[in-house]
Design an enzyme around this catalytic site. Structure first.
Site, short mmCIF file in Angstrom:
data_model
loop_
_atom_site.label_atom_id
_atom_site.label_comp_id
_atom_site.label_asym_id
_atom_site.label_seq_id
_atom_site.Cartn_x
_atom_site.Cartn_y
_atom_site.Cartn_z
N HIS A 28 -10.19 -6.51 4.44
CA HIS A 28 -10.38 -7.09 3.11
C HIS A 28 -10.38 -8.61 3.28
O HIS A 28 -9.36 -9.18 3.65
CB HIS A 28 -9.25 -6.65 2.18
CG HIS A 28 -9.19 -5.17 1.99
ND1 HIS A 28 -9.89 -4.53 0.99
CD2 HIS A 28 -8.56 -4.19 2.69
CE1 HIS A 28 -9.68 -3.21 1.08
NE2 HIS A 28 -8.88 -2.98 2.10
N LEU A 29 -11.53 -9.22 3.02
CA LEU A 29 -11.62 -10.68 3.20
C LEU A 29 -11.37 -11.45 1.90
O LEU A 29 -11.21 -12.66 1.90
CB LEU A 29 -12.97 -11.08 3.80
CG LEU A 29 -13.21 -10.64 5.25
CD1 LEU A 29 -14.58 -11.10 5.74
CD2 LEU A 29 -12.12 -11.16 6.19
N ARG A 30 -11.37 -10.74 0.78
CA ARG A 30 -10.95 -11.27 -0.54
C ARG A 30 -11.91 -12.26 -1.19
O ARG A 30 -11.67 -12.66 -2.33
CB ARG A 30 -9.56 -11.94 -0.45
CG ARG A 30 -8.47 -11.06 0.14
CD ARG A 30 -8.24 -9.80 -0.63
NE ARG A 30 -7.02 -9.12 -0.22
CZ ARG A 30 -6.81 -7.82 -0.43
NH1 ARG A 30 -7.71 -7.07 -1.04
NH2 ARG A 30 -5.69 -7.27 -0.05
N ASN A 75 -13.79 -4.57 -2.51
CA ASN A 75 -12.91 -4.81 -3.67
C ASN A 75 -12.61 -6.30 -3.86
O ASN A 75 -11.46 -6.74 -3.84
CB ASN A 75 -11.62 -3.97 -3.61
CG ASN A 75 -10.79 -4.22 -2.36
OD1 ASN A 75 -11.28 -4.74 -1.36
ND2 ASN A 75 -9.52 -3.86 -2.42
N ASP A 100 -13.12 1.78 -1.37
CA ASP A 100 -11.78 1.62 -0.80
C ASP A 100 -10.84 0.82 -1.70
O ASP A 100 -11.21 -0.20 -2.26
CB ASP A 100 -11.84 0.96 0.57
CG ASP A 100 -10.47 0.90 1.20
OD1 ASP A 100 -9.94 1.97 1.55
OD2 ASP A 100 -9.90 -0.19 1.31
N HIS A 102 -11.79 6.70 0.69
CA HIS A 102 -10.38 6.37 0.47
C HIS A 102 -9.80 7.65 -0.14
O HIS A 102 -9.92 7.88 -1.35
CB HIS A 102 -10.27 5.17 -0.49
CG HIS A 102 -8.88 4.89 -0.96
ND1 HIS A 102 -8.16 3.80 -0.53
CD2 HIS A 102 -8.07 5.55 -1.81
CE1 HIS A 102 -6.96 3.80 -1.12
NE2 HIS A 102 -6.89 4.86 -1.90
N ASP A 133 -7.29 -2.21 8.34
CA ASP A 133 -7.10 -2.26 6.88
C ASP A 133 -6.40 -3.58 6.51
O ASP A 133 -5.51 -3.60 5.66
CB ASP A 133 -6.31 -1.05 6.37
CG ASP A 133 -6.40 -0.94 4.84
OD1 ASP A 133 -7.07 -1.76 4.21
OD2 ASP A 133 -5.76 -0.02 4.29
N HIS A 153 -2.18 -10.55 1.09
CA HIS A 153 -1.78 -10.83 -0.30
C HIS A 153 -1.01 -12.14 -0.34
O HIS A 153 -0.46 -12.59 0.67
CB HIS A 153 -0.90 -9.70 -0.83
CG HIS A 153 -1.64 -8.43 -1.08
ND1 HIS A 153 -2.60 -8.29 -2.06
CD2 HIS A 153 -1.58 -7.22 -0.46
CE1 HIS A 153 -3.09 -7.06 -2.03
NE2 HIS A 153 -2.50 -6.40 -1.07
O1 DOR Z 1 -2.68 -1.02 0.89
C1 DOR Z 1 -3.85 -1.18 0.58
N1 DOR Z 1 -4.33 -2.38 0.24
N2 DOR Z 1 -4.66 -0.10 0.57
C2 DOR Z 1 -5.92 -0.17 0.10
O2 DOR Z 1 -6.59 0.84 0.11
C3 DOR Z 1 -6.43 -1.43 -0.47
C4 DOR Z 1 -5.71 -2.60 0.09
C5 DOR Z 1 -5.97 -3.87 -0.65
O3 DOR Z 1 -7.13 -4.16 -0.98
O4 DOR Z 1 -5.03 -4.63 -0.85
#
Ligand code: DOR
Length: 446
Positions: free
Chosen positions: A78-80, A110, A168, A195, A321, A325
């Site tokens: 996830h590169l955000r 996402n 996902d 997912h 994965d 955050h």
């Molecule tokens: O723990 C997770 N974080 N599981 C996921 O499927 C998505 C991911 C996120 O985007 O933070």
């Protein structure tokens, strides 16, 4: 001599499963591409190499004691960016990838806006081309806004460069939509990444369901929430002939379901992540929000089953994965904390523990972290074949270090491995025509 990167890497232990190579040898990079590689039984003397050193500007690296591997490929990060640049950007996420030994990452959709159309895909690819430290490929959403209601424009996203489709972060609960996505996946020749989570069963859950969740007073997510969806998606893959890939398998039941499907000849592949084969739910004890991840950390039994699944080939891929955050999203009550682990910078040494334990050989490991993810996504990377762009990692398997999240290149410091003493570190990564020295002074020049 051409003007790009020119390097001769000597005496390293080269492993490249794509060519069945495993032994000591030399690798010549010319103008950023792999020009020659050769395995030899004995160490090279300086004059020995059959690679003619025609120009004194050729850099020569002594890789004795190091592994020389194809750059790793992470098919689940996830590169955000766009939208959540306070958590991570394409620039910082790809820098974290390179620090971890990855030269290619596939980013999940996402973001904000969700990558559910070609405009967002093009934005990410353009930005990654300009700013990314490594190569970035995009995974498009299966449904618009990842809402699970209406299929996204998969064809347009495929044309724009998406290498797979996934919602996902969320399951596709509507089986008809999942069926249609798998039908399209067959037409487009790209995988649908599931997912696997039954949202009804997992609703409100924040950790694995069991005695510990009861003791901690936290709502649990049963293993069945994963297993029933894996089984549903396997049925749909059998029905449609589509290509199914199961993301982040965390349960023994999930491993069993994939194993049986493979035996039955259904086109399914699967991945797990370092945290699932390294940790159990016990780490949540003390309401450690850095151990909150979705799917949740499970039990010792599940860890053992995942290792068996990795060893017998049921699980094809190890992905991170990587889910960075912001600190504020973790410094709060467990119930409210965001799920996810910043995984790119600890993955490789955690994987090496599997080699130490005898679960995988080094060659298996390179297959699961470079070749297989590249093959599943149809990316022409993960190999040291002649003529390919030089994506190479020099790994010192003996180098020990203490995980210090404050020193991460990723903006996400959310790791349950902070303070762990790990062994095995990339010392240099060659990617996009340049060499990144990760541990300065660790690369010896001849
Ligand atoms: O723990 C997770 N974080 N599981 C996921 O499927 C998505 C991911 C996120 O985007 O933070």
């Amino acid at each position: 001599m051409k003007k790009g990167l020119n390097l001769l890497i000597r005496n390293g232990h080269i492993i490249d499963p794509s060519q069945g190579m495993d032994g000591k040898g030399d690798l010549l990079i010319e103008d950023g591409r792999i020009r020659e590689l050769e395995i030899r039984d004995s160490e090279f003397k300086t004059q020995d190499s059959r690679f003619k050193i025609q120009n004194s500007r050729l850099e020569i690296i002594d890789a004795s004691g190091l592994y020389v591997l194809p750059g790793l490929v992470d098919m689940h990060v996830h590169l955000r960016e766009p939208g959540y640049e306070y958590k991570e950007t394409i620039k910082t996420g790809t820098m974290a990838a390179v620090r971890g030994g990855f030269t290619t990452v596939c980013c999940m959709p996402n973001t904000k806006p969700v990558n559910d159309n070609e405009t967002v895909t093009e934005f990410i690819l353009r930005k990654a081309y300009a700013e990314g430290a490594c190569y970035v490929y995009t995974i498009g959403a299966i449904t618009k806004g990842q809402k699970g209601e209406e299929l996204a424009e998969m064809g347009m996203m495929r044309d724009a460069g998406c290498v797979a489709f996934s919602d996902d972060g969320f399951p596709v609960m509507n089986s008809l939509l999942m069926r249609r996505a798998l039908e399209y996946s067959r037409v487009f020749g790209v995988p649908v990444i599931s997912h696997a989570e039954d949202a009804g069963l997992s609703a409100g859950g924040v950790m694995n369901e069991g005695a510990l969740s009861v003791r901690l007073g936290l709502r649990g997510i049963p293993a069945a929430a994963e297993v029933v969806m894996i089984k549903r998606d396997i049925e749909l893959a059998a029905l449609t002939g589509g290509r199914l890939h199961i993301a982040h398998v965390s349960t023994a039941g999930g491993v069993r379901a994939v194993r049986e499907a493979k035996k039955a000849g259904i086109a399914v592949t699967a991945e797990t992540c370092p945290h699932y084969f390294t940790l159990t739910e016990e780490v949540v004890y003390g309401y450690n929000t850095n151990a909150k991840v979705n799917p949740p950390l499970r039990t010792e039994r599940d860890v053992e089953a995942l290792k068996e699944g990795l060893a017998d080939g049921t699980i094809d891929v190890i992905a991170t994965d990587h889910a960075p955050h912001h600190m504020d999203e973790k410094l709060c009550e467990f119930d409210k904390a965001a799920s996810g682990i910043s995984g790119l910078e600890t993955a490789l040494p955690l994987c090496l523990r599997l080699v130490e334990e005898g679960v995988l050989s080094m060659r298996d490991l390179v297959e699961k972290t470079a070749l297989n993810p590249a093959m599943i996504t149809g990316i022409e990377r993960g190999s040291l074949r002649k003529g390919a762009a030089a994506d190479v990692v020099l790994l010192d398997p003996d180098r020990e270090f203490t995980v210090d999240p404050e020193g991460f290149a990723s903006m996400g410091r959310n790791t349950p491995f902070g303070g762990w003493r790990l062994r095995g570190r990339p010392v240099a990564v060659i990617c996009k025509g340049r060499m990144h020295e990760i541990d300065s002074g660790a690369v010896k020049q001849l």
